[in-house]
Scaffold this active site. Structure first.
Site, PDB file in Angstrom:
ATOM      1  N   SER A   9      59.189 -45.471  -9.401  1.00 36.14           N
ATOM      2  CA  SER A   9      58.424 -46.680  -9.686  1.00 36.14           C
ATOM      3  C   SER A   9      57.571 -46.579 -10.950  1.00 36.14           C
ATOM      4  CB  SER A   9      57.531 -47.007  -8.498  1.00 36.14           C
ATOM      5  OG  SER A   9      56.609 -45.952  -8.287  1.00 36.14           O
ATOM      6  N   CYS A  10      57.723 -45.528 -11.715  1.00 38.25           N
ATOM      7  CA  CYS A  10      56.866 -45.273 -12.871  1.00 38.25           C
ATOM      8  C   CYS A  10      57.503 -45.799 -14.158  1.00 38.25           C
ATOM      9  CB  CYS A  10      56.592 -43.775 -12.987  1.00 38.25           C
ATOM     10  SG  CYS A  10      55.667 -43.334 -14.457  1.00 38.25           S
TER      11      CYS A  10
END
Length: 96
Positions: A9-10
């Site tokens: 999710s980065c």
């Protein structure tokens, strides 16, 4: 070979991965969400830093306030074990 430690999710992880691909740099990716770094990997990463734990721990992590007071009193091995158990406390991406 370059090793890229990422998190799904980065956004920064996605950008680093894309930059390496765009520049045709071979790398091995390890998603820390699925496979946490080992204590040995973290020790190697720490050996490359200037400020030790402060360079790899994410103070913006939601989990950080819960452990911030404990960190100064923790041994290196305890800190590494905690980071392996909670890899979301690590800054990302980490490029080695």
């Amino acid at each position: 070979m370059i090793k890229l430690f990422t998190q799904t999710s980065c956004n920064s992880s996605r950008k680093a991965r894309q930059w390496l691909r765009d520049h045709e740099v071979q790398f091995e990716e390890q998603n820390m969400t699925n496979v946490a770094p080992t204590p040995a990997e973290l020790k190697h990463i720490l050996s490359l830093t200037e400020n030790g734990i402060d360079d790899i721990i994410s103070t913006r992590s939601r989990a950080y306030p819960k452990i911030a007071a404990q960190l100064p009193n923790m041994s290196l091995n305890d800190t590494l074990a905690m980071l392996c158990a909670e890899p979301r406390l690590l800054r990302r991406p980490i490029i080695v």
